[in-house]
Design an enzyme around this catalytic site. Sequence first.
Site, PDB file in Angstrom:
ATOM      1  N   GLY A   8      38.995  40.840  29.613  1.00  0.00           N
ATOM      2  CA  GLY A   8      40.154  40.942  30.493  1.00  0.00           C
ATOM      3  C   GLY A   8      40.958  42.196  30.203  1.00  0.00           C
ATOM      4  O   GLY A   8      42.183  42.204  30.326  1.00  0.00           O
ATOM      5  N   LEU A  10      41.444  44.921  31.673  1.00  0.00           N
ATOM      6  CA  LEU A  10      42.110  45.655  32.760  1.00  0.00           C
ATOM      7  C   LEU A  10      43.313  44.893  33.306  1.00  0.00           C
ATOM      8  O   LEU A  10      43.945  45.307  34.265  1.00  0.00           O
ATOM      9  CB  LEU A  10      41.113  45.943  33.899  1.00  0.00           C
ATOM     10  CG  LEU A  10      39.853  46.705  33.488  1.00  0.00           C
ATOM     11  CD1 LEU A  10      39.011  47.044  34.705  1.00  0.00           C
ATOM     12  CD2 LEU A  10      40.198  47.965  32.697  1.00  0.00           C
ATOM     13  N   GLY A  11      43.648  43.800  32.666  1.00  0.00           N
ATOM     14  CA  GLY A  11      44.772  42.973  33.109  1.00  0.00           C
ATOM     15  C   GLY A  11      46.096  43.442  32.536  1.00  0.00           C
ATOM     16  O   GLY A  11      46.174  44.495  31.889  1.00  0.00           O
ATOM     17  N   GLN A  12      47.148  42.615  32.748  1.00  0.00           N
ATOM     18  CA  GLN A  12      48.498  43.030  32.350  1.00  0.00           C
ATOM     19  C   GLN A  12      48.590  43.270  30.850  1.00  0.00           C
ATOM     20  O   GLN A  12      49.137  44.287  30.412  1.00  0.00           O
ATOM     21  CB  GLN A  12      49.526  41.945  32.739  1.00  0.00           C
ATOM     22  CG  GLN A  12      50.960  42.337  32.431  1.00  0.00           C
ATOM     23  CD  GLN A  12      51.959  41.206  32.499  1.00  0.00           C
ATOM     24  OE1 GLN A  12      51.592  40.030  32.510  1.00  0.00           O
ATOM     25  NE2 GLN A  12      53.226  41.526  32.522  1.00  0.00           N
ATOM     26  N   TYR A 143      46.327  25.423  34.783  1.00  0.00           N
ATOM     27  CA  TYR A 143      46.465  26.484  33.784  1.00  0.00           C
ATOM     28  C   TYR A 143      46.916  25.885  32.449  1.00  0.00           C
ATOM     29  O   TYR A 143      46.337  26.168  31.407  1.00  0.00           O
ATOM     30  CB  TYR A 143      47.483  27.503  34.284  1.00  0.00           C
ATOM     31  CG  TYR A 143      47.809  28.622  33.326  1.00  0.00           C
ATOM     32  CD1 TYR A 143      49.088  28.752  32.787  1.00  0.00           C
ATOM     33  CD2 TYR A 143      46.867  29.584  32.983  1.00  0.00           C
ATOM     34  CE1 TYR A 143      49.412  29.790  31.930  1.00  0.00           C
ATOM     35  CE2 TYR A 143      47.193  30.632  32.125  1.00  0.00           C
ATOM     36  CZ  TYR A 143      48.457  30.726  31.608  1.00  0.00           C
ATOM     37  OH  TYR A 143      48.771  31.769  30.754  1.00  0.00           O
ATOM     38  N   LYS A 147      45.100  25.623  28.808  1.00  0.00           N
ATOM     39  CA  LYS A 147      45.723  26.219  27.617  1.00  0.00           C
ATOM     40  C   LYS A 147      45.796  25.213  26.467  1.00  0.00           C
ATOM     41  O   LYS A 147      45.455  25.507  25.329  1.00  0.00           O
ATOM     42  CB  LYS A 147      47.104  26.789  27.958  1.00  0.00           C
ATOM     43  CG  LYS A 147      47.026  28.068  28.769  1.00  0.00           C
ATOM     44  CD  LYS A 147      46.307  29.167  27.982  1.00  0.00           C
ATOM     45  CE  LYS A 147      45.705  30.244  28.851  1.00  0.00           C
ATOM     46  NZ  LYS A 147      44.925  31.223  28.068  1.00  0.00           N
TER      47      LYS A 147
HETATM   48  C1  VAH Z   1      52.080  32.658  34.075  1.00  0.00           C
HETATM   49  N1  VAH Z   1      52.603  34.803  33.036  1.00  0.00           N
HETATM   50  O1  VAH Z   1      53.154  32.772  34.660  1.00  0.00           O
HETATM   51  C2  VAH Z   1      51.875  33.536  32.830  1.00  0.00           C
HETATM   52  C3  VAH Z   1      52.416  32.864  31.586  1.00  0.00           C
HETATM   53  C4  VAH Z   1      54.273  31.521  30.583  1.00  0.00           C
HETATM   54  C5  VAH Z   1      53.722  32.111  31.821  1.00  0.00           C
HETATM   55  O2  VAH Z   1      51.475  32.061  30.977  1.00  0.00           O
HETATM   56  O3  VAH Z   1      51.182  31.921  34.416  1.00  0.00           O
END
Ligand code: VAH
Length: 318
Positions: A8, A10-12, A143, A147
């Site tokens: 990853g 090339l990401g932020q 997400y 995690k």
């Molecule tokens: C998001 N920038 O907004 C990420 C991050 C805590 C937020 O994990 O999904």
Amino acid sequence: MKKILITGALGQIGSELTMKMRDIYGNDNVIASSRSAKDGSEKVVKAGPFEIVDVTNPQQIADAVKKHKIDTVINLAAILSAVGESKPNLAWDVNMGGLVNILEVAREFNTAVFTPSSIAAFGPNTPKINTPQDTIQRPTTMYGVTKVSGEILCDYYHQKFGVDTRGVRFPGLISYETLPGGGTTDYAVEIYYKAIEEGKFVCPLSKDTRMDMMYMPDALDAIINLAEADGSKLEHRNAFNVTAMSFTPEDIFASIKKQMPDFEMTYDVNDTLQNIADSWPDALDDSAARKEWNWNPKYDLDAMTKDMLEKLKIKLGK
Ligand code: VAH
């Protein structure tokens, strides 16, 4: 760390971490990788070793690790929270399927693995203020599910197979080099661009939505300092709470207004983003990271605002 593979890249986070690590460890010792060489990434793709690695393809990971004799994988390939709610299966495939592939390669080739978790690993019934390092985690986004699952899987690979796994729970990250890719905290980046480009911003979250945040320089230091820490001193490993500030849209608006008095903000709440943000903590307790590996952020809100506006005015030619 001597030979590092960044997925990853090339990401932020990856685009800045790659350049910083190349400065520290040497250009040829930091291999950037991504599932494609996107346009506009000359700074990363052309400036040093680059490989096409899609983390859902275990052979591509293994080939890159073998070819470059990698000892540490920094796994930043991820689908973030907002995109993850619209494409939950993709989020699972990349965030968890990719992590399993990374950990299996790490087990086979004895590499260390750094994988960031997030405040998204917490849910609505997690204590919101001074969120403890060890507490209930029932996230309500895909997400967040990936995690918290990733945290537990990395612990398992360390305990069962001795893989050196490490990670932090990042808050929202703010930077000016590369735009974030579909997160709930992206508003805190967009507001700076809009302040400079248009002098006004329509905020997608309600004015009292408090979340942990961090400026990118501190995030890069967190990754490198934890990855370099003495593993024998780590009581926790894969999910250190780290934060630098906790603010609401009103707070960041006020901070920008100190530098740009004519800046205006209105609200048009996006219910999907608001529901995600409301499920996350307001302010983490990061004492474990401070105690176990000397975590110590440098930027508060006003210092970040000053630097962001200065750097973006140059980037945007204003
Ligand atoms: C998001 N920038 O907004 C990420 C991050 C805590 C937020 O994990 O999904």
